[in-house]
Scaffold this motif. Structure first.
Motif, PDB file in Angstrom:
ATOM      1  N   UNK A  16       0.831  -1.206   0.000  1.00  7.76           N
ATOM      2  CA  UNK A  16       0.000   0.000   0.000  1.00  7.76           C
ATOM      3  C   UNK A  16       0.865   1.255   0.000  1.00  7.76           C
ATOM      4  N   UNK A  17       1.947   1.234   0.771  1.00  8.52           N
ATOM      5  CA  UNK A  17       2.838   2.394   0.796  1.00  8.52           C
ATOM      6  C   UNK A  17       3.440   2.659  -0.576  1.00  8.52           C
ATOM      7  N   UNK A  18       3.779   1.599  -1.278  1.00 10.12           N
ATOM      8  CA  UNK A  18       4.390   1.741  -2.596  1.00 10.12           C
ATOM      9  C   UNK A  18       3.508   2.573  -3.524  1.00 10.12           C
ATOM     10  N   UNK A  19       2.211   2.384  -3.410  1.00 13.20           N
ATOM     11  CA  UNK A  19       1.279   3.101  -4.286  1.00 13.20           C
ATOM     12  C   UNK A  19       0.885   4.480  -3.778  1.00 13.20           C
ATOM     13  N   UNK A  20       0.737   4.629  -2.479  1.00 11.09           N
ATOM     14  CA  UNK A  20       0.080   5.824  -1.949  1.00 11.09           C
ATOM     15  C   UNK A  20       0.965   6.781  -1.153  1.00 11.09           C
ATOM     16  N   UNK A  21       2.076   6.347  -0.666  1.00 13.46           N
ATOM     17  CA  UNK A  21       2.883   7.181   0.231  1.00 13.46           C
ATOM     18  C   UNK A  21       3.879   8.051  -0.532  1.00 13.46           C
ATOM     19  N   UNK A  22       4.264   9.132   0.110  1.00 16.47           N
ATOM     20  CA  UNK A  22       5.289  10.009  -0.448  1.00 16.47           C
ATOM     21  C   UNK A  22       6.646   9.322  -0.342  1.00 16.47           C
ATOM     22  N   UNK A  23       7.635   9.807  -1.085  1.00 15.30           N
ATOM     23  CA  UNK A  23       8.979   9.228  -0.977  1.00 15.30           C
ATOM     24  C   UNK A  23       9.518   9.279   0.456  1.00 15.30           C
ATOM     25  N   UNK A  24       9.209  10.332   1.186  1.00 11.77           N
ATOM     26  CA  UNK A  24       9.702  10.460   2.559  1.00 11.77           C
ATOM     27  C   UNK A  24       9.132   9.352   3.456  1.00 11.77           C
ATOM     28  N   UNK A  25       7.866   9.019   3.293  1.00 14.68           N
ATOM     29  CA  UNK A  25       7.243   7.946   4.072  1.00 14.68           C
ATOM     30  C   UNK A  25       7.860   6.602   3.693  1.00 14.68           C
ATOM     31  N   UNK A  26       8.049   6.380   2.412  1.00 14.24           N
ATOM     32  CA  UNK A  26       8.637   5.116   1.951  1.00 14.24           C
ATOM     33  C   UNK A  26      10.054   4.951   2.495  1.00 14.24           C
TER      34      UNK A  26
END
Length: 79
Positions: A16-26
Protein backbone atom coordinates in the motif's frame (compact mmCIF):
# COMPACT_ATOMS: atom_id res chain seq x y z
CA UNK A 1 -0.63 -12.01 16.61
CA UNK A 2 1.30 -14.89 15.12
CA UNK A 3 4.59 -14.49 13.29
CA UNK A 4 2.85 -15.27 9.99
CA UNK A 5 0.11 -12.70 10.62
CA UNK A 6 2.74 -10.09 11.40
CA UNK A 7 4.68 -10.90 8.23
CA UNK A 8 1.49 -10.74 6.16
CA UNK A 9 0.65 -7.36 7.69
CA UNK A 10 4.09 -5.94 6.84
CA UNK A 11 3.86 -7.21 3.26
CA UNK A 12 0.37 -5.76 2.76
CA UNK A 13 1.31 -2.45 4.39
CA UNK A 14 4.44 -2.19 2.25
CA UNK A 15 2.43 -2.77 -0.93
CA UNK A 16 0.00 0.00 0.00
CA UNK A 17 2.84 2.39 0.80
CA UNK A 18 4.39 1.74 -2.60
CA UNK A 19 1.28 3.10 -4.29
CA UNK A 20 0.08 5.82 -1.95
CA UNK A 21 2.88 7.18 0.23
CA UNK A 22 5.29 10.01 -0.45
CA UNK A 23 8.98 9.23 -0.98
CA UNK A 24 9.70 10.46 2.56
CA UNK A 25 7.24 7.95 4.07
CA UNK A 26 8.64 5.12 1.95
CA UNK A 27 12.20 5.96 3.02
CA UNK A 28 11.20 6.11 6.71
CA UNK A 29 9.36 2.78 6.43
CA UNK A 30 12.29 1.17 4.63
CA UNK A 31 14.71 2.35 7.32
CA UNK A 32 12.43 0.93 10.02
CA UNK A 33 12.14 -2.42 8.21
CA UNK A 34 15.90 -2.65 7.63
CA UNK A 35 16.68 -2.03 11.30
CA UNK A 36 13.76 -3.89 12.90
CA UNK A 37 15.61 -7.20 13.22
CA UNK A 38 18.73 -5.69 14.78
CA UNK A 39 17.51 -5.09 18.34
CA UNK A 40 18.29 -1.48 17.55
CA UNK A 41 17.72 1.22 20.11
CA UNK A 42 16.64 3.35 17.15
CA UNK A 43 13.44 1.36 16.59
CA UNK A 44 11.20 3.81 18.44
CA UNK A 45 12.85 6.75 16.71
CA UNK A 46 12.31 5.04 13.36
CA UNK A 47 8.61 4.53 14.11
CA UNK A 48 8.35 8.17 15.19
CA UNK A 49 9.95 9.17 11.89
CA UNK A 50 7.33 7.17 9.99
CA UNK A 51 4.56 9.03 11.83
CA UNK A 52 6.23 12.38 11.16
CA UNK A 53 6.60 11.61 7.47
CA UNK A 54 2.95 10.51 7.26
CA UNK A 55 1.80 13.68 9.01
CA UNK A 56 3.85 15.78 6.60
CA UNK A 57 2.44 13.79 3.67
CA UNK A 58 -1.07 14.67 4.88
CA UNK A 59 -0.16 18.35 5.13
CA UNK A 60 0.26 18.54 8.90
CA UNK A 61 3.10 20.42 10.54
CA UNK A 62 5.57 18.72 12.87
CA UNK A 63 6.87 22.06 14.13
CA UNK A 64 7.45 22.04 17.86
CA UNK A 65 7.29 18.26 18.19
CA UNK A 66 10.41 16.99 19.92
CA UNK A 67 12.14 13.74 19.00
CA UNK A 68 9.84 10.80 19.80
CA UNK A 69 6.97 13.15 20.76
CA UNK A 70 4.50 11.22 18.63
CA UNK A 71 5.56 7.73 19.66
CA UNK A 72 5.45 8.81 23.31
CA UNK A 73 1.68 9.26 22.92
CA UNK A 74 1.46 5.45 22.77
CA UNK A 75 3.85 4.61 25.59
CA UNK A 76 3.35 4.66 29.35
CA UNK A 77 6.84 5.93 30.05
CA UNK A 78 8.54 8.73 28.15
CA UNK A 79 11.49 7.45 26.13
Amino acid sequence: MSQQELEDYFIDFSKKLTLWASPEVIIAWSKFRNNANNDSTDTLSNVDNIYRAMRKDLGNSNKGLNNKAIINLYLNEQV
